[in-house]
Design an enzyme around this catalytic site. Structure first.
Site, PDB file in Angstrom:
ATOM      1  N   ASP A  64       0.864  -1.175   0.000  1.00 45.11           N
ATOM      2  CA  ASP A  64       0.000   0.000   0.000  1.00 45.11           C
ATOM      3  C   ASP A  64       0.899   1.224   0.000  1.00 45.11           C
ATOM      4  OD1 ASP A  64      -1.694   2.119   0.570  1.00 45.11           O
ATOM      5  OD2 ASP A  64      -2.801   1.065   2.135  1.00 45.11           O
ATOM      6  N   VAL A  65       0.843   2.030  -1.059  1.00 45.96           N
ATOM      7  CA  VAL A  65       1.764   3.164  -1.175  1.00 45.96           C
ATOM      8  C   VAL A  65       1.502   4.246  -0.140  1.00 45.96           C
ATOM      9  CG1 VAL A  65       2.236   2.780  -3.620  1.00 45.96           C
ATOM     10  CG2 VAL A  65       0.353   4.303  -2.939  1.00 45.96           C
ATOM     11  N   ASN A  91       3.111   4.827 -10.400  1.00 45.92           N
ATOM     12  CA  ASN A  91       1.910   4.881 -11.223  1.00 45.92           C
ATOM     13  C   ASN A  91       0.619   4.735 -10.422  1.00 45.92           C
ATOM     14  OD1 ASN A  91       0.255   4.300 -13.811  1.00 45.92           O
ATOM     15  ND2 ASN A  91       0.034   2.397 -12.631  1.00 45.92           N
ATOM     16  N   TYR A 159      -9.137  15.456  -7.890  1.00 53.10           N
ATOM     17  CA  TYR A 159      -8.177  14.625  -8.609  1.00 53.10           C
ATOM     18  C   TYR A 159      -7.132  15.504  -9.302  1.00 53.10           C
ATOM     19  CZ  TYR A 159      -6.408  11.349 -12.158  1.00 53.10           C
ATOM     20  OH  TYR A 159      -5.603  10.575 -12.963  1.00 53.10           O
ATOM     21  N   LYS A 163      -2.936  15.638  -8.895  1.00 49.16           N
ATOM     22  CA  LYS A 163      -2.030  15.375 -10.008  1.00 49.16           C
ATOM     23  C   LYS A 163      -1.188  16.612 -10.359  1.00 49.16           C
ATOM     24  CE  LYS A 163      -2.857  11.046 -10.916  1.00 49.16           C
ATOM     25  NZ  LYS A 163      -1.788  10.011 -10.865  1.00 49.16           N
ATOM     26  N   THR A 194      -8.371   2.870 -20.878  1.00 50.30           N
ATOM     27  CA  THR A 194      -8.617   2.183 -19.617  1.00 50.30           C
ATOM     28  C   THR A 194     -10.005   2.600 -19.131  1.00 50.30           C
ATOM     29  OG1 THR A 194      -7.746   3.939 -18.197  1.00 50.30           O
ATOM     30  CG2 THR A 194      -6.156   2.317 -19.046  1.00 50.30           C
TER      31      THR A 194
END
Length: 254
Positions: A64-65, A91, A159, A163, A194
């Site tokens: 888990d990052v 990523n 979001y 980013k 995706t």
């Protein structure tokens, strides 16, 4: 096939599907020993299977990052298995949105901040600490997004904020550590093939029609095209590229 990454060890987070899996497969195809990381073992195991079937070497590590100890254990696992950490691609990310900011749940805000930004920070920190001990240093590529520093869109404010921060974090870290022998850059994808690029209720065919009408290139990017950009920045071909944010978006922000 080329061998730009022959005998190098690469780590890819969020490698169980989509862009992350494409990057892992591309690195392996060019000679890297690839450590694939994510929160669920099953998709990671599938990525490893695909790499090994093609003759490559890979290791799956669940991590888990957002957990600093798990991120450090991930880097340690890569070094213990393959002897070094030469390339890292951060990523892992999530999108929680689709509604105006005032209607966004606080939990969704915190999740995006934790994974998309803090997760990149924790990974960067652990990766740089390892790479700067190595005579050959290393290269790191963070996955940002055109939503953020390059463009905004209704329903994606939180979001985009995370980013955009990844883009700035990349540039700052690049300046901090280039003299340590660690090159740090980012790739900002636009719409990619995706599920994340599908609008609510939209089919893939409808997405194709929309892209044909709205994007200068007339189509969205493939995961392989994003992987190609990442591999360029991670390779010696980009040996003087430091702190850049490479946009791959079919011309959407041109």
């Amino acid at each position: 096939m080329t061998s730009r990454f022959h005998d190098r060890t690469a780590l890819v987070t969020g490698a169980g599907s989509g862009i992350g899996r494409a990057i892992a497969l591309a690195l392996a195809a060019e000679g890297a020993q690839v450590v694939v990381a994510g929160r669920r073992h099953e998709p990671l195991a599938e990525t490893v299977r695909l790499i090994e079937e093609a003759g490559g070497k890979a290791l799956a590590v669940t991590a888990d990052v957002t957990d600093a100890a798990e991120v450090q254990a991930l880097v340690d696992a890569a070094v213990d298995r393959f002897g070094s950490l030469d390339v890292a691609v951060n990523n892992a990310g999530v999108f929680r949105g689709g509604q105006p900011l005032a209607d966004l749940a606080e939990a969704d805000w915190h999740e995006q901040l934790a994974i998309n930004l803090t997760g990149v920070f924790l990974a960067l920190r652990a990766e740089v600490r390892q790479m700067r001990t190595q005579p050959s240093g290393g290269a790191i590529v963070n996955i940002a997004s055109t939503f953020g520093a390059h463009t905004r869109h209704p329903g994606a404010a939180a979001y985009a904020a995370t980013k955009a921060a990844v883009s700035v974090l990349t540039r700052g870290a690049a300046l901090d550590h280039i003299r340590d022998g660690v090159r740090i850059n980012a790739v900002s994808p636009g719409a990619v093939e995706t599920p994340m690029s599908l609008r609510p209720g939209e089919t893939e065919a409808q997405r194709t029609e929309r892209a044909a009408e709205t994007l200068p290139l007339g189509r969205i990017s493939t995961t392989d095209e994003i992987a190609a950009a990442v591999l360029y920045l991670a390779s010696d071909d980009a040996s003087s590229v430091v702190g850049t944010d490479l946009v791959v978006d079919s011309g959407a922000t041109a």
